[in-house]
Design a protein around this motif. Structure first.
Motif, PDB file in Angstrom:
ATOM      1  N   VAL A 158       0.852  -1.201   0.000  1.00  0.00           N
ATOM      2  CA  VAL A 158       0.000   0.000   0.000  1.00  0.00           C
ATOM      3  C   VAL A 158       0.886   1.249   0.000  1.00  0.00           C
ATOM      4  N   GLY A 159       1.933   1.223   0.854  1.00  0.00           N
ATOM      5  CA  GLY A 159       2.832   2.370   0.920  1.00  0.00           C
ATOM      6  C   GLY A 159       3.515   2.630  -0.406  1.00  0.00           C
ATOM      7  N   ASN A 160       3.931   1.572  -1.065  1.00  0.00           N
ATOM      8  CA  ASN A 160       4.671   1.713  -2.310  1.00  0.00           C
ATOM      9  C   ASN A 160       3.774   2.106  -3.481  1.00  0.00           C
ATOM     10  N   THR A 161       2.628   1.439  -3.629  1.00  0.00           N
ATOM     11  CA  THR A 161       1.817   1.680  -4.828  1.00  0.00           C
ATOM     12  C   THR A 161       0.810   2.815  -4.621  1.00  0.00           C
ATOM     13  N   ALA A 162       0.111   2.830  -3.461  1.00  0.00           N
ATOM     14  CA  ALA A 162      -0.929   3.851  -3.273  1.00  0.00           C
ATOM     15  C   ALA A 162      -0.330   5.181  -2.809  1.00  0.00           C
ATOM     16  N   LEU A 163       0.666   5.122  -1.906  1.00  0.00           N
ATOM     17  CA  LEU A 163       1.237   6.358  -1.369  1.00  0.00           C
ATOM     18  C   LEU A 163       2.508   6.766  -2.089  1.00  0.00           C
TER      19      LEU A 163
ATOM     20  N   ALA B  11       9.734   0.799   6.347  1.00  0.00           N
ATOM     21  CA  ALA B  11       9.466   1.353   7.681  1.00  0.00           C
ATOM     22  C   ALA B  11       7.976   1.281   7.985  1.00  0.00           C
ATOM     23  N   LEU B  12       7.154   1.567   6.969  1.00  0.00           N
ATOM     24  CA  LEU B  12       5.702   1.477   7.149  1.00  0.00           C
ATOM     25  C   LEU B  12       5.300   0.031   7.443  1.00  0.00           C
ATOM     26  N   ALA B  13       5.920  -0.923   6.703  1.00  0.00           N
ATOM     27  CA  ALA B  13       5.615  -2.343   6.925  1.00  0.00           C
ATOM     28  C   ALA B  13       5.941  -2.710   8.370  1.00  0.00           C
ATOM     29  N   PHE B  14       7.099  -2.218   8.866  1.00  0.00           N
ATOM     30  CA  PHE B  14       7.508  -2.507  10.239  1.00  0.00           C
ATOM     31  C   PHE B  14       6.477  -1.954  11.225  1.00  0.00           C
ATOM     32  N   SER B  15       6.098  -0.673  11.048  1.00  0.00           N
ATOM     33  CA  SER B  15       5.203  -0.043  12.027  1.00  0.00           C
ATOM     34  C   SER B  15       3.823  -0.689  12.008  1.00  0.00           C
TER      35      SER B  15
ATOM     36  N   ARG C 267      -7.617 -11.107   3.293  1.00  0.00           N
ATOM     37  CA  ARG C 267      -8.297 -11.657   2.129  1.00  0.00           C
ATOM     38  C   ARG C 267      -9.594 -10.892   1.861  1.00  0.00           C
ATOM     39  N   PHE C 268     -10.296 -10.585   2.965  1.00  0.00           N
ATOM     40  CA  PHE C 268     -11.557  -9.865   2.837  1.00  0.00           C
ATOM     41  C   PHE C 268     -11.314  -8.467   2.281  1.00  0.00           C
ATOM     42  N   GLY C 269     -10.269  -7.813   2.779  1.00  0.00           N
ATOM     43  CA  GLY C 269     -10.015  -6.434   2.358  1.00  0.00           C
ATOM     44  C   GLY C 269      -9.382  -6.319   0.983  1.00  0.00           C
ATOM     45  N   PHE C 270      -8.419  -7.200   0.682  1.00  0.00           N
ATOM     46  CA  PHE C 270      -7.647  -7.036  -0.550  1.00  0.00           C
ATOM     47  C   PHE C 270      -7.999  -8.056  -1.626  1.00  0.00           C
ATOM     48  N   GLY C 271      -8.772  -9.083  -1.266  1.00  0.00           N
ATOM     49  CA  GLY C 271      -9.106 -10.105  -2.245  1.00  0.00           C
ATOM     50  C   GLY C 271      -7.960 -11.090  -2.413  1.00  0.00           C
ATOM     51  N   ASN C 272      -8.185 -12.077  -3.301  1.00  0.00           N
ATOM     52  CA  ASN C 272      -7.201 -13.140  -3.481  1.00  0.00           C
ATOM     53  C   ASN C 272      -6.196 -12.843  -4.571  1.00  0.00           C
ATOM     54  N   ASP C 273      -6.356 -11.715  -5.257  1.00  0.00           N
ATOM     55  CA  ASP C 273      -5.493 -11.459  -6.414  1.00  0.00           C
ATOM     56  C   ASP C 273      -4.048 -11.243  -5.996  1.00  0.00           C
TER      57      ASP C 273
ATOM     58  N   ASP D 102       5.357  -1.655  -7.256  1.00  0.00           N
ATOM     59  CA  ASP D 102       5.578  -0.772  -8.392  1.00  0.00           C
ATOM     60  C   ASP D 102       7.083  -0.651  -8.632  1.00  0.00           C
ATOM     61  N   LEU D 103       7.648  -1.716  -9.170  1.00  0.00           N
ATOM     62  CA  LEU D 103       9.091  -1.768  -9.373  1.00  0.00           C
ATOM     63  C   LEU D 103       9.354  -2.255 -10.787  1.00  0.00           C
ATOM     64  N   PRO D 104      10.398  -1.759 -11.429  1.00  0.00           N
ATOM     65  CA  PRO D 104      10.727  -2.331 -12.729  1.00  0.00           C
ATOM     66  C   PRO D 104      11.288  -3.736 -12.546  1.00  0.00           C
ATOM     67  N   LEU D 105      10.937  -4.639 -13.457  1.00  0.00           N
ATOM     68  CA  LEU D 105      11.512  -5.979 -13.410  1.00  0.00           C
ATOM     69  C   LEU D 105      12.877  -5.909 -14.071  1.00  0.00           C
TER      70      LEU D 105
END
Lengths: 288, 404
Positions: A53-58, A67-71, A112-118, A123-126
């Motif tokens: 969420v931090g990487n793609t939405a924010l 750091a967000l993942a940790f908190s 699963r309920f919030g984000f679905g199974n997808d 957002d990183l280049p391969l």
């Protein structure tokens, strides 16, 4: 074959170093609170989603997302501790372990309920692998390896130099003595759970970076984390690192020797062998 | 007015006093729509469920079966065998359905078929595992497969590999009946054409990385890798393959190489992948009716976008025609009538109404479905056609049809 073995060693060391981050969290919680927190897999998943969420939405860069993942996972870990585990404290370690397992299932299905199974990708280049003759290593692998090392370095400094870190080590070493010296057990427990869960969340995000994020990303790691902690000696910080690297290498090398379908056996065999031959693990002091 | 127990009993007794005709009208033939609304099958499940309902509406509008309306009870399998078993139990024991239609994914169908066998009802499914053809799963011959078997998928892969001029294929299979069925089918067909098979790796599901397995396959320098796989594992494997920079082509089943895969990996990684999926019977009259119903129910999406929805549309119609033919609601009689109404010889019919009229006139019918010509072999399997789809600049384009 020697090249394949060397390549498997490289991949194994990198995978093991990343595995060491959640394994440290698991073993730290065990050392201070004396129960295996099996919500660790679901907490890793929480971290993977928080980072995503931090990487793609924010639009956060990797380190900030980490750091967000940790908190976020630290908070989730505290909620699990207070809501599910603490009420059963008096019933013993087994009940606490079961409570954490159940809380993990709740967390996983809430995601699963919030984000679905997808499947979700960061957002990183391969990027293509770097090649050195016959060997190859991915830039993303190297970055994750460095981030995992940095996280472990910070944990080491925290435990070694900070007052709270010293208090945590004191409680892990000898709980009664630490209490006599005026250490606040509730505070130490809360900090340990927050740090342990936070490390699990970072580990989940690092794995998600290399693969993808889905509601099972952390659950897939649980067996390996547990095997790493048991191998290193439950509650031993250096043991968790050594155990994780050994498990990472063993899982990669096993694929060369056996049918890959049996890769999962590695974790179970290690747990079985350690419990039979040396229940204290490689670095465990207590049981020996 | 409150409903007291006395009043409810009185009302119930009252219905018994009504003439027979009224009660007969209220009695329905109950079927279960058991589809993957959530989980890995969710891109297909809603369409599958709505097409069962749409086909049943058409059947009821044509006067129902043997004078009874069909009533649909819908449940979600969550694409999970455990959830599917609970849902099937509820359909059988609580709703008392007389047939279950539309299970997707072999794990789910293999878990549900013992229950339908035990309850002596028909199961119509869209799963590929070869084990669903034979005992013990299909010991009672009450299972009907509207999708190609994984073995036939494998044969289609081999046809495509030959046509594309590949020489050194390797195979990778997800360790379950469906994944291994695909690659085994391919390897048998490839060897039967006088070719040499390459490296074969069966991998465990639910791993964070498949780098080791992939490197083992790539070390043998194949020119194409044929997969028996699903979406999550395919996503990880293709990502790791792209990172290696090794040139190789891919043949992947359509349920794994679908728009979700392209969305997850982007056009650069997926460029040139060959996706193989069974295609509907698109020239047929039944397909036109299905397509119109699909567009009405699914926000104007064309019916060709969901081959599984065409299968469930055909399931309801086939079952209804068989009941009409059997002139009975007993499972044994209906089961005996399914091949009579679906297989040649007979007047080709494209809808329930048309078939019902022909049966009433005493003629033998042969239902030509929207999903395939729908001729069941001795195992209850059909042989649809396959499409070879190429992913180009993020678009999944059909190049040609393969018949086996």
């Amino acid at each position: 074959m020697p090249e394949a073995l060397a390549q498997a060693l490289i991949n194994g060391v990198i995978a093991g170093t990343i595995l060491a981050v959640p394994a440290l969290g698991f073993t730290a919680i065990f050392a201070v609170l004396n129960y295996p927190n099996f919500a660790i897999g679901a907490l890793a998943t929480v971290g993977a989603y928080a980072g995503w969420v931090g990487n793609t939405a924010l639009g956060l860069p990797m380190v900030a997302a980490l750091a967000l993942a940790f908190s976020a996972t630290a908070v989730a870990g505290l909620v699990v501790q207070w809501a599910a585990v603490k009420p059963l404290e008096s019933a013993g370690a087994l009940m606490m372990a079961i409570a954490s397992l159940a809380a993990g299932l709740v967390l996983e299905n809430a995601l699963r309920f919030g984000f679905g199974n997808d499947l979700r990708g960061y957002d990183l280049p391969l990027l293509r692998d770097w090649r050195f003759g016959e060997f190859r290593v991915g830039p993303q692998q190297v970055q994750n390896f460095a981030l995992a090392l940095a996280a472990m370095g910070m944990l080491w400094a925290f435990l070694r130099y900070s007052r709270t870190g010293r208090a945590m080590r004191a409680v892990a070493d000898n709980r009664d003595l630490a209490l006599l010296r005026g250490v606040d057990p509730a505070r130490v427990a809360a900090v340990t759970v927050a740090v342990g869960a936070g490390l699990a969340g970072m580990g989940g995000m690092l794995v998600g970076l290399d693969t993808s994020v889905d509601p099972l990303v952390g659950t897939r790691l649980v067996l390996s984390i547990f095997a790493a902690a048991v191998l290193g000696g439950l509650g031993s910080i250096p043991g968790a690192v050594a155990g994780a690297i050994a498990i990472g290498v063993a899982e990669e090398v096993a694929v060369l020797a056996f049918n890959p379908a049996y890769r999962l056996v590695v974790g179970f065999v290690v747990i079985l062998a350690v419990l039979t031959l040396r229940p204290a693990g490689l670095f465990g002091a207590r049981a020996s | 007015m409150t409903i007291t127990r006395r009043l409810a009993l009185g009302a119930a007794a009252g219905t018994l006093a009504l003439p027979n005709v009224v009660r007969a009208q209220a009695e329905t033939f109950r079927i279960g729509a058991l589809n993957p609304i959530t989980g890995a099958g969710s891109p297909y499940g809603t369409g599958m469920q709505r097409m069962i309902q749409a086909a049943v509406e058409a059947i009821n509008a044509a006067g129902g079966v043997n004078g009874r309306r069909i009533e649909v009870f819908a449940e979600d399998t969550q694409t999970s065998p455990q959830a599917a078993v609970l849902a099937a139990k509820k359909l059988i024991e609580v709703n008392r359905v007389r047939a279950i239609l539309g299970t997707w994914s072999s794990g789910v169908s293999l878990a549900v078929i013992p229950l339908t066998n035990e309850a002596d009802i028909i199961l119509m499914h869209t799963s590929g595992a070869p084990a669903l053809s034979t005992p013990p799963a299909n010991a009672r011959n009450l299972g009907y497969r509207f999708q190609a078997t994984n073995d036939r998928f494998g044969r289609a892969f081999a046809e495509i590999a030959v046509r594309e001029g590949f020489r050194r294929p390797a195979t990778m299979a997800f360790n379950n009946a469906s994944g291994i069925g695909n690659t085994d089918g391919f390897r048998r067909a490839w060897a039967a054409k006088g070719n040499q098979n390459g490296e074969h790796v069966i991998y465990e599901p639910n791993q964070p990385s498949y780098r080791a397995e992939l490197l083992r396959v790539l070390a043998t320098r194949p020119d194409v890798i044929v997969m028996g796989s699903f979406l999550p594992d395919t996503t990880i494997i293709l990502r790791e393959w792209f990172q290696t920079g090794t040139p190789v082509k891919w043949i992947i089943p359509g349920w794994a190489a679908n728009p979700q895969l392209v969305q997850a990996l982007g056009p650069a990684v997926t460029q040139g992948i060959i996706a193989v999926e069974s295609v509907s019977n698109e020239g047929a009259q039944a397909f036109a009716a299905y397509d119109a119903a699909h567009r009405r129910a699914m926000n104007n999406q064309p019916g060709a976008a969901n081959a599984y929805a065409a299968m469930t549309w055909d399931m309801a119609t086939t079952l209804a025609l068989a009941i009409e033919q059997a002139k009975s609601f007993e499972t044994a009689a209906i089961n005996a009538a399914i091949r009579q109404v679906a297989n040649p010889p007979g007047d080709q019919v494209a809808s329930f109404a048309e078939g019902k009229a022909a049966i009433a006139a005493g003629r033998k019918v042969n239902f030509e479905g929207a999903s395939s010509v729908l001729d069941f072999d001795q195992h209850g399997d059909v042989t649809p056609d396959f499409g070879a789809f190429f992913i180009e600049q993020g678009q999944i384009n059909r190049r040609y049809i393969v018949k086996i």
